[in-house]
Design an enzyme around this catalytic site. Sequence first.
Site, PDB file in Angstrom:
ATOM      1  N   ILE A 128      -2.324  12.601 -11.420  1.00  0.00           N
ATOM      2  CA  ILE A 128      -2.471  13.918 -10.795  1.00  0.00           C
ATOM      3  C   ILE A 128      -2.089  14.977 -11.835  1.00  0.00           C
ATOM      4  O   ILE A 128      -1.007  14.907 -12.424  1.00  0.00           O
ATOM      5  CB  ILE A 128      -1.551  14.043  -9.554  1.00  0.00           C
ATOM      6  N   ASN A 183       2.520   8.573  -2.613  1.00  0.00           N
ATOM      7  CA  ASN A 183       1.638   7.494  -3.051  1.00  0.00           C
ATOM      8  C   ASN A 183       2.130   6.194  -2.432  1.00  0.00           C
ATOM      9  O   ASN A 183       3.323   6.041  -2.163  1.00  0.00           O
ATOM     10  CB  ASN A 183       1.671   7.366  -4.581  1.00  0.00           C
ATOM     11  N   GLU A 193       1.059  -2.440   4.231  1.00  0.00           N
ATOM     12  CA  GLU A 193       0.778  -1.055   3.817  1.00  0.00           C
ATOM     13  C   GLU A 193       0.148  -0.265   4.960  1.00  0.00           C
ATOM     14  O   GLU A 193       0.472   0.902   5.172  1.00  0.00           O
ATOM     15  CB  GLU A 193      -0.195  -1.036   2.629  1.00  0.00           C
ATOM     16  N   HIS A 236       2.240   2.033  -3.165  1.00  0.00           N
ATOM     17  CA  HIS A 236       2.115   1.061  -4.260  1.00  0.00           C
ATOM     18  C   HIS A 236       2.366  -0.336  -3.692  1.00  0.00           C
ATOM     19  O   HIS A 236       3.307  -0.521  -2.915  1.00  0.00           O
ATOM     20  CB  HIS A 236       3.145   1.390  -5.352  1.00  0.00           C
ATOM     21  N   GLY A 238     -10.636   2.385   0.479  1.00  0.00           N
ATOM     22  CA  GLY A 238      -9.986   3.295   1.419  1.00  0.00           C
ATOM     23  C   GLY A 238      -9.493   2.666   2.701  1.00  0.00           C
ATOM     24  O   GLY A 238      -9.494   3.323   3.753  1.00  0.00           O
TER      25      GLY A 238
HETATM   26  C1  GRF Z   1      -3.472  -0.390  -2.163  1.00  0.00           C
HETATM   27  O1  GRF Z   1      -3.020  -1.678  -2.428  1.00  0.00           O
HETATM   28  C2  GRF Z   1      -2.449   0.612  -2.586  1.00  0.00           C
HETATM   29  O2  GRF Z   1      -1.131   0.140  -2.517  1.00  0.00           O
HETATM   30  C3  GRF Z   1      -2.810   0.869  -4.031  1.00  0.00           C
HETATM   31  O3  GRF Z   1      -4.214   0.803  -4.064  1.00  0.00           O
HETATM   32  C4  GRF Z   1      -4.686  -0.013  -3.008  1.00  0.00           C
HETATM   33  C5  GRF Z   1      -5.712   0.772  -2.258  1.00  0.00           C
HETATM   34  O4  GRF Z   1      -6.383  -0.018  -1.333  1.00  0.00           O
HETATM   35  N1  GRF Z   1      -2.277   2.114  -4.514  1.00  0.00           N
HETATM   36  P1  GRF Z   1      -7.356   0.643  -0.258  1.00  0.00           P
HETATM   37  O5  GRF Z   1      -8.454   1.378  -1.014  1.00  0.00           O
HETATM   38  O6  GRF Z   1      -6.541   1.557   0.584  1.00  0.00           O
HETATM   39  O7  GRF Z   1      -7.884  -0.534   0.503  1.00  0.00           O
END
Ligand code: GRF
Length: 220
Positions: A94, A108, A180, A110, A15
């Site tokens: 989902i 989402n 991200e 990715h 998370g």
């Molecule tokens: C991230 O790399 C996201 O892009 C993918 O899953 C990973 C989750 O990482 N969908 P975290 O649990 O937020 O550290």
Amino acid sequence: MTPPVPAAVFASGSGTNLQALLDHETPNGRYRIVVVISDREGAGALGRAEAAGRVARTIEVGGRPPEEVATETLALLESLEVRAIFLAGYLQLIPSAVVSAFRRRILNIHPALLPAFGGKGMFGKRVHEAVLASGTELSGATVHYVEEEYDTGTLVGQWSVRVFPGDDVPALAARILSVEHRLYPAVADHVCEAWAAGRDPGPFPLSPAESGSEINIEGR
Ligand code: GRF
């Protein structure tokens, strides 16, 4: 000023993206996370939710009909008046009843430049392994709407990250993850601002430079 959009985050893992979304919140912000839902009891994301004083729930998915999962999920979301869902490392599909009820209200993130390197089974280190094996010099992070299939919905925001010669999976994964953590809260603001105003959000600026972020294309 319109009140923040009540949001749910779905997460299966540690998370860190959830944490970035939580850390970005302000009292007059565009969204407020009211609940974190995981398919895994003990997921790190649930601990982060509790530490932030948010509702943290496990909804089991394995071995249950999707309709039953959907009914339990929708009841929880409705009871908390949730209006947006952010998937952050959620590894389950989902259920279609939830996608229908929240059409273009589920995002989402990715860890690659969709539509490349996405789809069923493309998660975690497998994504970065495929990127490195392809020899491409560019990867990145993508935020998109969620449809019934994995990684298929309209793209909302995408930032590029350079792949350097000699990169291995941990190095590339870490470089993308740090992007991200900036991209997801910015896109969450972007969509929630539009939704609160009754507008379609449209695309989020492509490059960090355009959105005023200090990071450059190399994610540094
Ligand atoms: C991230 O790399 C996201 O892009 C993918 O899953 C990973 C989750 O990482 N969908 P975290 O649990 O937020 O550290």
